[in-house]
Design a protein around this motif. Sequence first.
Motif, short mmCIF file in Angstrom:
data_model
loop_
_atom_site.label_atom_id
_atom_site.label_comp_id
_atom_site.label_asym_id
_atom_site.label_seq_id
_atom_site.Cartn_x
_atom_site.Cartn_y
_atom_site.Cartn_z
N LEU A 1 -0.51 -5.09 12.14
CA LEU A 1 -1.68 -4.23 12.00
C LEU A 1 -1.27 -2.83 11.55
CD1 LEU A 1 -4.71 -3.75 12.33
CD2 LEU A 1 -4.29 -3.20 14.74
N GLU A 2 -0.18 -2.32 12.08
CA GLU A 2 0.28 -0.99 11.69
C GLU A 2 0.64 -0.95 10.20
OE1 GLU A 2 3.44 -0.46 14.46
OE2 GLU A 2 2.16 0.44 16.01
N MET A 3 1.27 -2.03 9.70
CA MET A 3 1.62 -2.08 8.28
C MET A 3 0.37 -2.17 7.41
SD MET A 3 5.13 -4.34 8.03
CE MET A 3 4.45 -5.80 8.84
N ILE A 4 -0.62 -2.92 7.87
CA ILE A 4 -1.88 -3.03 7.12
C ILE A 4 -2.55 -1.68 7.03
CG2 ILE A 4 -4.21 -4.00 7.19
CD1 ILE A 4 -2.94 -6.52 8.47
N ARG A 5 -2.60 -0.96 8.15
CA ARG A 5 -3.28 0.33 8.17
C ARG A 5 -2.51 1.42 7.42
NH1 ARG A 5 -5.46 0.32 14.46
NH2 ARG A 5 -7.32 -0.97 14.08
N ALA A 6 -1.22 1.19 7.22
CA ALA A 6 -0.42 2.18 6.49
C ALA A 6 -0.60 2.07 4.99
CB ALA A 6 1.06 2.01 6.85
N ASP A 7 -1.24 0.99 4.54
CA ASP A 7 -1.46 0.77 3.11
C ASP A 7 -2.88 1.15 2.76
OD1 ASP A 7 -2.05 -0.55 0.56
OD2 ASP A 7 -0.15 -1.61 0.85
N ASP A 8 -3.03 2.12 1.86
CA ASP A 8 -4.37 2.61 1.52
C ASP A 8 -5.28 1.51 0.98
OD1 ASP A 8 -3.77 5.17 2.29
OD2 ASP A 8 -3.20 5.85 0.29
N GLU A 9 -4.68 0.51 0.33
CA GLU A 9 -5.49 -0.57 -0.26
C GLU A 9 -6.06 -1.49 0.81
OE1 GLU A 9 -5.12 -4.19 -3.58
OE2 GLU A 9 -3.38 -2.95 -3.09
N PHE A 10 -5.36 -1.63 1.95
CA PHE A 10 -5.75 -2.61 2.95
C PHE A 10 -6.28 -2.01 4.25
CE2 PHE A 10 -1.82 -4.75 0.99
CZ PHE A 10 -2.57 -5.26 -0.08
N LYS A 11 -6.16 -0.71 4.42
CA LYS A 11 -6.40 -0.10 5.74
C LYS A 11 -7.81 -0.31 6.28
CE LYS A 11 -7.43 4.50 3.84
NZ LYS A 11 -7.00 5.93 3.83
N ASP A 12 -8.77 -0.54 5.39
CA ASP A 12 -10.16 -0.70 5.84
C ASP A 12 -10.57 -2.15 6.05
OD1 ASP A 12 -10.65 2.07 5.81
OD2 ASP A 12 -11.06 2.04 3.65
N ILE A 13 -9.63 -3.09 5.84
CA ILE A 13 -9.95 -4.50 6.07
C ILE A 13 -10.04 -4.74 7.58
CG2 ILE A 13 -9.14 -6.88 5.82
CD1 ILE A 13 -7.68 -6.02 3.29
N PRO A 14 -11.16 -5.26 8.08
CA PRO A 14 -11.28 -5.48 9.53
C PRO A 14 -10.33 -6.57 10.02
CG PRO A 14 -13.16 -6.41 8.36
CD PRO A 14 -12.38 -5.62 7.34
N VAL A 15 -9.73 -6.32 11.18
CA VAL A 15 -8.77 -7.24 11.78
C VAL A 15 -9.27 -7.66 13.15
CG1 VAL A 15 -6.43 -7.52 12.67
CG2 VAL A 15 -6.81 -6.28 10.52
N ILE A 16 -9.35 -8.96 13.37
CA ILE A 16 -9.70 -9.52 14.67
C ILE A 16 -8.46 -10.16 15.25
CG2 ILE A 16 -11.08 -11.25 15.90
CD1 ILE A 16 -13.24 -10.88 13.75
#
Length: 256
Positions: A199-214
Amino acid sequence: MKKILLVGKINDAVKGIEQLLGNHFHVQICPLHYEAVSDMLKVVTPDLILISLVGAYEEHNKIFNMLQADHGQVPVLTIGTEAEKRTFLQFYNEQQFDNLIRPVDNTKILENVCAKIGALLTVRADGSYEVKEVRTRKLVMIVDDNAATLRTIKEMIQDNYDVTVATSGMKALTAMGKNPPDLILLDYEMPVCDGKQTLEMIRADDEFKDIPVIFLTGVSDRAHIEAVLTLKPAGYMLKPAIKEKLLEIIDKTINA
Protein backbone atom coordinates in the motif's frame (compact mmCIF):
# COMPACT_ATOMS: atom_id res chain seq x y z
CA MET A 1 -4.74 -7.72 -18.91
CA LYS A 2 -5.90 -9.12 -22.24
CA LYS A 3 -4.60 -12.58 -23.14
CA ILE A 4 -3.20 -13.57 -26.53
CA LEU A 5 -2.39 -17.10 -27.65
CA LEU A 6 0.44 -16.85 -30.18
CA VAL A 7 0.63 -19.96 -32.38
CA GLY A 8 3.44 -20.68 -34.82
CA LYS A 9 6.69 -22.39 -35.57
CA ILE A 10 9.12 -21.09 -32.97
CA ASN A 11 11.46 -18.89 -35.00
CA ASP A 12 12.91 -15.40 -34.73
CA ALA A 13 9.83 -13.81 -36.31
CA VAL A 14 7.45 -15.40 -33.80
CA LYS A 15 9.77 -14.53 -30.90
CA GLY A 16 9.81 -10.95 -32.18
CA ILE A 17 6.00 -10.81 -32.18
CA GLU A 18 5.96 -12.28 -28.67
CA GLN A 19 8.31 -9.55 -27.47
CA LEU A 20 6.31 -6.81 -29.22
CA LEU A 21 2.97 -7.87 -27.79
CA GLY A 22 4.33 -8.97 -24.41
CA ASN A 23 5.00 -5.34 -23.53
CA HIS A 24 1.25 -4.68 -23.54
CA PHE A 25 -0.61 -8.00 -23.19
CA HIS A 26 -0.26 -11.40 -21.55
CA VAL A 27 1.14 -13.55 -24.36
CA GLN A 28 1.26 -17.36 -24.28
CA ILE A 29 3.26 -18.92 -27.10
CA CYS A 30 2.28 -22.31 -28.54
CA PRO A 31 3.81 -24.50 -31.30
CA LEU A 32 1.95 -24.89 -34.60
CA HIS A 33 0.70 -28.34 -33.70
CA TYR A 34 -2.90 -29.50 -33.29
CA GLU A 35 -2.46 -31.33 -29.99
CA ALA A 36 -0.45 -28.47 -28.49
CA VAL A 37 -3.07 -25.87 -29.44
CA SER A 38 -5.94 -28.10 -28.28
CA ASP A 39 -4.29 -28.78 -24.91
CA MET A 40 -3.46 -25.09 -24.42
CA LEU A 41 -7.06 -24.04 -25.05
CA LYS A 42 -8.22 -26.43 -22.34
CA VAL A 43 -6.43 -24.34 -19.71
CA VAL A 44 -6.29 -20.87 -21.31
CA THR A 45 -9.16 -18.72 -22.57
CA PRO A 46 -7.50 -16.10 -24.76
CA ASP A 47 -9.04 -12.86 -25.99
CA LEU A 48 -7.28 -13.36 -29.33
CA ILE A 49 -5.55 -16.19 -31.15
CA LEU A 50 -2.69 -14.99 -33.36
CA ILE A 51 -1.26 -17.51 -35.84
CA SER A 52 1.91 -17.22 -37.91
CA LEU A 53 1.31 -19.11 -41.16
CA VAL A 54 5.02 -19.69 -41.81
CA GLY A 55 5.35 -23.45 -42.25
CA ALA A 56 1.57 -24.00 -42.15
CA TYR A 57 0.23 -26.58 -44.61
CA GLU A 58 -3.05 -28.34 -45.43
CA GLU A 59 -2.52 -30.68 -42.49
CA HIS A 60 -3.00 -27.67 -40.21
CA ASN A 61 -6.59 -27.27 -41.41
CA LYS A 62 -7.38 -29.41 -38.39
CA ILE A 63 -6.37 -26.52 -36.13
CA PHE A 64 -8.61 -24.07 -38.01
CA ASN A 65 -11.55 -26.49 -37.92
CA MET A 66 -11.12 -26.89 -34.17
CA LEU A 67 -10.98 -23.14 -33.60
CA GLN A 68 -14.10 -22.63 -35.70
CA ALA A 69 -16.08 -25.45 -34.10
CA ASP A 70 -15.07 -25.15 -30.45
CA HIS A 71 -13.83 -21.56 -30.00
CA GLY A 72 -15.95 -19.56 -32.40
CA GLN A 73 -16.24 -16.67 -29.94
CA VAL A 74 -12.47 -16.02 -30.00
CA PRO A 75 -11.18 -13.87 -32.90
CA VAL A 76 -8.34 -15.38 -34.94
CA LEU A 77 -5.77 -13.18 -36.66
CA THR A 78 -3.22 -14.82 -38.95
CA ILE A 79 -0.03 -13.40 -40.45
CA GLY A 80 0.92 -14.86 -43.81
CA THR A 81 1.51 -14.26 -47.49
CA GLU A 82 -1.33 -14.48 -50.01
CA ALA A 83 -0.11 -17.97 -50.94
CA GLU A 84 -0.07 -19.09 -47.30
CA LYS A 85 -3.53 -17.66 -46.77
CA ARG A 86 -4.96 -19.54 -49.79
CA THR A 87 -4.30 -22.84 -48.04
CA PHE A 88 -6.96 -21.87 -45.47
CA LEU A 89 -9.08 -19.61 -47.69
CA GLN A 90 -12.39 -21.24 -46.76
CA PHE A 91 -12.09 -19.99 -43.18
CA TYR A 92 -11.67 -16.32 -44.05
CA ASN A 93 -15.28 -16.17 -45.21
CA GLU A 94 -16.17 -16.32 -41.53
CA GLN A 95 -16.06 -13.19 -39.36
CA GLN A 96 -13.89 -15.01 -36.82
CA PHE A 97 -10.83 -15.14 -39.11
CA ASP A 98 -8.73 -12.34 -40.58
CA ASN A 99 -5.25 -12.15 -42.11
CA LEU A 100 -2.37 -9.67 -42.26
CA ILE A 101 -0.31 -9.93 -45.42
CA ARG A 102 3.31 -10.72 -44.65
CA PRO A 103 5.72 -8.92 -44.54
CA VAL A 104 4.07 -6.58 -42.06
CA ASP A 105 5.58 -4.00 -39.70
CA ASN A 106 5.12 -3.84 -35.92
CA THR A 107 2.75 -0.88 -36.01
CA LYS A 108 0.36 -2.72 -38.34
CA ILE A 109 0.44 -5.80 -36.11
CA LEU A 110 -0.34 -3.75 -33.00
CA GLU A 111 -3.08 -1.78 -34.79
CA ASN A 112 -4.87 -4.97 -35.81
CA VAL A 113 -4.40 -6.72 -32.48
CA CYS A 114 -5.75 -3.69 -30.62
CA ALA A 115 -8.74 -3.48 -32.95
CA LYS A 116 -9.55 -7.15 -32.35
CA ILE A 117 -9.45 -7.07 -28.55
CA GLY A 118 -10.64 -3.55 -27.81
CA ALA A 119 -7.58 -1.43 -27.05
CA LEU A 120 -6.36 2.00 -28.09
CA LEU A 121 -2.93 2.33 -29.71
CA THR A 122 -0.90 5.52 -29.62
CA VAL A 123 2.41 5.78 -31.49
CA ARG A 124 4.63 8.33 -29.74
CA ALA A 125 6.96 10.74 -31.53
CA ASP A 126 9.97 8.63 -30.54
CA GLY A 127 8.43 5.56 -32.21
CA SER A 128 7.42 3.83 -28.97
CA TYR A 129 3.91 2.54 -28.38
CA GLU A 130 1.27 3.14 -25.73
CA VAL A 131 -1.62 0.69 -25.48
CA LYS A 132 -4.68 1.26 -23.31
CA GLU A 133 -7.47 -1.26 -22.99
CA VAL A 134 -10.99 -0.02 -23.61
CA ARG A 135 -13.05 -1.24 -20.70
CA THR A 136 -16.76 -1.89 -20.62
CA ARG A 137 -16.55 -2.91 -16.96
CA LYS A 138 -14.51 -1.80 -13.95
CA LEU A 139 -11.23 -3.64 -13.39
CA VAL A 140 -10.47 -5.15 -9.99
CA MET A 141 -6.99 -6.40 -9.12
CA ILE A 142 -6.64 -9.16 -6.51
CA VAL A 143 -3.24 -9.36 -4.81
CA ASP A 144 -2.62 -12.48 -2.71
CA ASP A 145 0.20 -15.01 -2.44
CA ASN A 146 -2.28 -17.89 -2.11
CA ALA A 147 -3.37 -19.33 -5.48
CA ALA A 148 -6.53 -20.92 -4.03
CA THR A 149 -7.62 -17.58 -2.55
CA LEU A 150 -6.98 -15.79 -5.84
CA ARG A 151 -9.07 -18.34 -7.70
CA THR A 152 -11.92 -18.27 -5.18
CA ILE A 153 -12.22 -14.49 -5.05
CA LYS A 154 -11.92 -14.18 -8.81
CA GLU A 155 -14.82 -16.61 -9.24
CA MET A 156 -16.87 -14.56 -6.76
CA ILE A 157 -16.57 -11.27 -8.64
CA GLN A 158 -15.82 -12.05 -12.29
CA ASP A 159 -19.47 -11.90 -13.35
CA ASN A 160 -19.59 -8.27 -12.21
CA TYR A 161 -16.08 -6.99 -12.89
CA ASP A 162 -13.07 -7.58 -15.08
CA VAL A 163 -10.42 -9.20 -12.91
CA THR A 164 -6.64 -9.32 -12.90
CA VAL A 165 -4.50 -11.08 -10.29
CA ALA A 166 -1.00 -10.80 -8.83
CA THR A 167 0.81 -13.07 -6.37
CA SER A 168 2.98 -10.37 -4.76
CA GLY A 169 3.14 -6.64 -4.22
CA MET A 170 5.96 -6.18 -6.73
CA LYS A 171 4.12 -8.16 -9.41
CA ALA A 172 1.04 -6.06 -8.73
CA LEU A 173 2.94 -2.81 -9.29
CA THR A 174 4.44 -4.13 -12.52
CA ALA A 175 1.00 -5.15 -13.82
CA MET A 176 -0.52 -1.83 -12.75
CA GLY A 177 2.01 0.00 -14.89
CA LYS A 178 0.54 -1.71 -17.96
CA ASN A 179 -3.11 -1.70 -16.95
CA PRO A 180 -4.10 0.28 -13.82
CA PRO A 181 -7.12 -1.20 -12.01
CA ASP A 182 -10.10 0.72 -10.67
CA LEU A 183 -9.85 -1.02 -7.29
CA ILE A 184 -7.40 -3.33 -5.50
CA LEU A 185 -8.21 -6.20 -3.14
CA LEU A 186 -4.98 -6.56 -1.16
CA ASP A 187 -3.95 -9.40 1.14
CA TYR A 188 -2.52 -7.92 4.35
CA GLU A 189 -0.45 -10.93 5.45
CA MET A 190 1.84 -11.58 2.48
CA PRO A 191 5.46 -12.68 2.95
CA VAL A 192 8.47 -10.49 2.02
CA CYS A 193 6.42 -7.50 0.84
CA ASP A 194 3.26 -7.44 2.97
CA GLY A 195 0.06 -5.50 2.44
CA LYS A 196 1.26 -2.47 4.39
CA GLN A 197 4.43 -2.15 2.31
CA THR A 198 2.51 -2.71 -0.91
CA LEU A 199 0.00 0.00 0.00
CA GLU A 200 2.83 2.41 0.81
CA MET A 201 4.40 1.77 -2.62
CA ILE A 202 1.05 2.31 -4.35
CA ARG A 203 0.50 5.61 -2.54
CA ALA A 204 4.03 6.76 -3.33
CA ASP A 205 3.26 6.60 -7.06
CA ASP A 206 1.34 9.62 -8.35
CA GLU A 207 -0.30 7.49 -11.05
CA PHE A 208 -1.71 4.94 -8.58
CA LYS A 209 -2.12 6.79 -5.29
CA ASP A 210 -5.84 7.45 -5.73
CA ILE A 211 -6.78 3.84 -6.55
CA PRO A 212 -8.94 2.56 -3.66
CA VAL A 213 -7.49 -0.40 -1.76
CA ILE A 214 -9.55 -2.86 0.27
CA PHE A 215 -7.55 -5.05 2.64
CA LEU A 216 -8.28 -8.75 3.01
CA THR A 217 -7.03 -10.13 6.32
CA GLY A 218 -7.21 -13.50 8.01
CA VAL A 219 -6.58 -12.12 11.53
CA SER A 220 -9.60 -10.91 13.45
CA ASP A 221 -8.23 -9.71 16.81
CA ARG A 222 -8.90 -6.09 17.72
CA ALA A 223 -5.28 -4.91 17.82
CA HIS A 224 -4.66 -6.27 14.33
CA ILE A 225 -7.77 -4.67 12.88
CA GLU A 226 -6.84 -1.34 14.47
CA ALA A 227 -3.37 -1.59 12.90
CA VAL A 228 -4.98 -2.21 9.51
CA LEU A 229 -7.34 0.74 9.90
CA THR A 230 -4.53 3.16 10.83
CA LEU A 231 -3.37 2.80 7.22
CA LYS A 232 -6.71 4.28 6.13
CA PRO A 233 -7.61 1.81 3.38
CA ALA A 234 -10.86 2.23 1.48
CA GLY A 235 -12.14 -0.76 3.45
CA TYR A 236 -11.24 -4.15 4.85
CA MET A 237 -12.78 -7.62 4.95
CA LEU A 238 -12.02 -10.71 6.99
CA LYS A 239 -11.15 -13.97 5.26
CA PRO A 240 -12.73 -16.14 4.11
CA ALA A 241 -14.65 -13.56 2.12
CA ILE A 242 -18.41 -13.90 1.73
CA LYS A 243 -19.46 -13.27 -1.85
CA GLU A 244 -22.46 -11.00 -1.15
CA LYS A 245 -20.55 -8.85 1.34
CA LEU A 246 -17.50 -8.68 -0.92
CA LEU A 247 -19.54 -7.53 -3.91
CA GLU A 248 -21.34 -5.01 -1.72
CA ILE A 249 -18.14 -3.37 -0.43
CA ILE A 250 -16.54 -3.37 -3.90
CA ASP A 251 -19.63 -1.81 -5.48
CA LYS A 252 -19.91 0.82 -2.75
CA THR A 253 -16.21 1.72 -2.96
CA ILE A 254 -15.72 1.65 -6.71
CA ASN A 255 -18.77 3.81 -7.36
CA ALA A 256 -18.18 6.27 -4.53
